[in-house]
Every structure is written in C-alpha cells, then in structure tokens.
Design an enzyme around this catalytic site. Structure first.
Site, PDB file in Angstrom:
ATOM      1  N   TRP A 130       0.814  -1.220   0.000  1.00  0.00           N
ATOM      2  CA  TRP A 130       0.000   0.000   0.000  1.00  0.00           C
ATOM      3  C   TRP A 130       0.848   1.273   0.000  1.00  0.00           C
ATOM      4  O   TRP A 130       0.320   2.365  -0.177  1.00  0.00           O
ATOM      5  CB  TRP A 130      -0.942   0.005   1.206  1.00  0.00           C
ATOM      6  CG  TRP A 130      -2.114  -0.915   1.045  1.00  0.00           C
ATOM      7  CD1 TRP A 130      -2.428  -1.698  -0.026  1.00  0.00           C
ATOM      8  CD2 TRP A 130      -3.163  -1.139   2.018  1.00  0.00           C
ATOM      9  NE1 TRP A 130      -3.594  -2.385   0.209  1.00  0.00           N
ATOM     10  CE2 TRP A 130      -4.059  -2.066   1.447  1.00  0.00           C
ATOM     11  CE3 TRP A 130      -3.414  -0.649   3.300  1.00  0.00           C
ATOM     12  CZ2 TRP A 130      -5.204  -2.513   2.128  1.00  0.00           C
ATOM     13  CZ3 TRP A 130      -4.544  -1.096   3.976  1.00  0.00           C
ATOM     14  CH2 TRP A 130      -5.435  -2.018   3.395  1.00  0.00           C
ATOM     15  N   LYS A 131       2.132   1.128   0.273  1.00  0.00           N
ATOM     16  CA  LYS A 131       3.014   2.310   0.369  1.00  0.00           C
ATOM     17  C   LYS A 131       2.406   3.307   1.353  1.00  0.00           C
ATOM     18  O   LYS A 131       1.803   2.893   2.350  1.00  0.00           O
ATOM     19  CB  LYS A 131       3.253   2.913  -1.017  1.00  0.00           C
ATOM     20  CG  LYS A 131       3.668   1.842  -2.024  1.00  0.00           C
ATOM     21  CD  LYS A 131       4.143   2.371  -3.335  1.00  0.00           C
ATOM     22  CE  LYS A 131       4.512   1.194  -4.231  1.00  0.00           C
ATOM     23  NZ  LYS A 131       5.094   1.623  -5.489  1.00  0.00           N
ATOM     24  N   SER A 144       3.845  -2.451 -11.717  1.00  0.00           N
ATOM     25  CA  SER A 144       2.629  -2.274 -12.519  1.00  0.00           C
ATOM     26  C   SER A 144       1.924  -3.595 -12.799  1.00  0.00           C
ATOM     27  O   SER A 144       1.410  -3.806 -13.902  1.00  0.00           O
ATOM     28  CB  SER A 144       2.934  -1.538 -13.823  1.00  0.00           C
ATOM     29  OG  SER A 144       3.436  -0.254 -13.535  1.00  0.00           O
ATOM     30  N   GLY A 164       1.402  -2.822  -6.021  1.00  0.00           N
ATOM     31  CA  GLY A 164       1.210  -1.497  -5.439  1.00  0.00           C
ATOM     32  C   GLY A 164      -0.145  -0.927  -5.812  1.00  0.00           C
ATOM     33  O   GLY A 164      -1.172  -1.268  -5.232  1.00  0.00           O
ATOM     34  N   GLY A 165      -0.141  -0.062  -6.824  1.00  0.00           N
ATOM     35  CA  GLY A 165      -1.350   0.662  -7.220  1.00  0.00           C
ATOM     36  C   GLY A 165      -2.599  -0.203  -7.324  1.00  0.00           C
ATOM     37  O   GLY A 165      -3.672   0.172  -6.831  1.00  0.00           O
TER      38      GLY A 165
HETATM   39  P1  PGA Z   1       3.112  -0.779  -8.577  1.00  0.00           P
HETATM   40  O1  PGA Z   1       4.084  -0.920  -7.291  1.00  0.00           O
HETATM   41  O2  PGA Z   1       2.338  -2.076  -8.651  1.00  0.00           O
HETATM   42  O3  PGA Z   1       2.230   0.394  -8.264  1.00  0.00           O
HETATM   43  O4  PGA Z   1       3.984  -0.593  -9.746  1.00  0.00           O
HETATM   44  C1  PGA Z   1       4.714  -2.125  -6.979  1.00  0.00           C
HETATM   45  C2  PGA Z   1       5.692  -1.896  -5.869  1.00  0.00           C
HETATM   46  O5  PGA Z   1       6.312  -0.822  -5.838  1.00  0.00           O
HETATM   47  O6  PGA Z   1       5.889  -2.761  -4.992  1.00  0.00           O
END
Ligand code: PGA
Length: 262
Positions: free
Chosen positions: A13-14, A220, A241-242
């Site tokens: 989730w950052k 991504s 992530g996203g």
């Molecule tokens: P992202 O991030 O899926 O948004 O590219 C992945 C990550 O940084 O772990």
C-alpha cells in the site's frame, strides 16, 4: 498445472489508504473474492503491506481471515536514538511476522544502501520476521545490459553472509522502470530475471533454498497481466502497489491466482 510453490499475492500500500477504511476494505475483499476469501487463503498466501500506524489494527482484522500483515520497512537496531524508525521487537510485540525490505523507493528516495538492507535482512531473520527482499534494475541498467549484474550485486550483498538454509524469506523482482509507471515487464523478461535469481540461490546457497524460495514479480502488475505472468511457474506471485489499493481490483487478481493454483 502443477506449481512447485504456493503463490503469494502481496499488496504494497506504500503511504496510501486510511486506517478508518480497513474494515470496509476487508468486507469488500470478501465480497469480490471468488469462490470465497476463505477458499482463496487456503490455496494462496495473501499479504497486505500496510503503513506502520495501521499494523496492529490491520493484524486484528485480517489475521482471522488468514491474511498476513507486513510492515514496509524496519530498522536493524533493537532500540535507541533513531527518530522515526521502527524496530523488529516492536513488530514482534504486535504480532507482525513479515516486512518488505529494500524497496526501490527506499533505495532511491531514502538512500538505503545494500549494506543497510543486509543489516535489516539479517536482523529480521534472527527475530523470526519474514523479509520480502526487493531487488531490481533501473531502466538505464537494463538498456546497457547490466540487469543481471545489478541483481547479483543486490542479492550477494544481502544473502552472502547469513546461513539461509531453513530460513523463511521471499524475494521480489521489481524492475524499477516498471514500478508505478504502467509499464509491466513481459512474461519473458520477468521469467528470465526470476530464473537468474533462482539460479543464484542454488549456486550460492543451496538447491533446497532455490526450490523453496518464492520469487514475486512487482511493477505495474494489474488484473490484465496477472494471468499471463503467473503462467510462468518461475513467478510465484506478485508484489502489487497501485492495483492493490482498490479491494475489487486486488480481489480480481487473487481470483486469477486462485484459478492458477493446483
Ligand atoms: P506498482 O508498485 O504495482 O504500483 O507498480 C509495486 C511496488 O512498488 O511494490
């Protein structure tokens, strides 16, 4: 298809989301999971990497659903004058058993070095916290043919000095050029990097560690590429992530991984 390792789908989730939405995220994840979240967590290892202030509450909501909660970073020291840091003992105290380490955002924005990541990695293992060690090359490194050299350097600085047989850790191959950019590595690109990492583990540690360690793809990773990437049995899941921020989207990726699990 037989798969050598259990798929792990880990959300990162950052610095996003709200602690007040954890319950509704859990509910939505249940609603959108097919055939059901409980069936999914029998077959898959599902992980949520959440911001530090959410950890304890997330653990109490998601542990009963057999979802692991992970920190996103730790400090290697036990305690002391390290303003803003979290120790492994603190994670132990609230029952957290995993942490992401060496994410490229930590390396780039917070200038974490391979040596610091090694200290964190070794200390996490000694405290029975399972690290997800992130490695990956930048675009200019890929373009100049240095991908494997970069991966080798990142791996060797972390994995060389510890006796790793029987220890629990995961690796996330996250090409920096794919993170948050919408550019996903192709299955062949990811497959090739994962194979390199697995061969490294076999050469430098042991055949057993190479066979048992799960290597996740990150960068991504979205619904549309999940099936394609997971068709490679070298790719043992994702660090997402996203696409993990919306429970509906994350659930749809879990559903695909479930279908591909034996
Ligand atoms: P992202 O991030 O899926 O948004 O590219 C992945 C990550 O940084 O772990």
């Amino acid at each position: 298809m037989t798969r050598p390792r259990k798929i792990c789908m880990a959300a990162n989730w950052k610095m996003n989301q709200s602690i007040h939405k954890l319950e509704s995220y859990a509910k939505d994840l249940e609603n959108f999971s097919k055939p059901s979240l409980s069936k999914i967590t029998e077959k898959l290892h599902v992980v949520l990497g959440v911001p530090a202030p959410f950890l304890e509450k997330a653990e109490s909501i998601f542990r009963p659903k057999k979802i692991s909660i992970s920190a996103q970073n730790v400090h290697w020291e036990e305690s002391g004058a390290f303003t803003g840091e979290t120790s492994l003992n603190m994670l132990n105290e609230i029952g957290i058993q995993m942490t992401i380490l060496g994410h490229s955002e930590r390396r780039t924005l917070f200038h974490e070095t391979n040596n610091e990541i090694r200290l964190k990695f070794e200390k996490a293992l000694s405290k029975n916290i399972t690290p997800i060690l992130c490695v990956g090359e930048k675009i200019e490194e890929r373009q100049t043919g240095k991908t494997f050299a970069v991966l080798e350097e990142q791996l060797s600085s972390c994995l060389s000095q510890e006796k790793l047989d029987g220890k629990n850790f995961l690796i996330a191959y996250e090409p920096v050029w794919a993170i948050g950019t919408g550019l996903t590595a192709t299955r062949d690109e990811a497959h090739e990097a994962h194979k390199f990492i697995r061969e490294y583990l076999e050469k430098k540690i042991s055949k057993t560690v190479a066979e048992e360690t799960r290597i996740l793809y990150g960068g991504s990773m979205k619904q549309d590429v999940t099936r394609e990437l997971l068709r490679s049995t070298e790719i043992d899941g994702g660090l997402i992530g996203g696409a993990s921020l919306e429970p509906e989207t994350f659930a749809s990726m879990l559903n695909i991984a479930y279908e591909l699990s034996p």
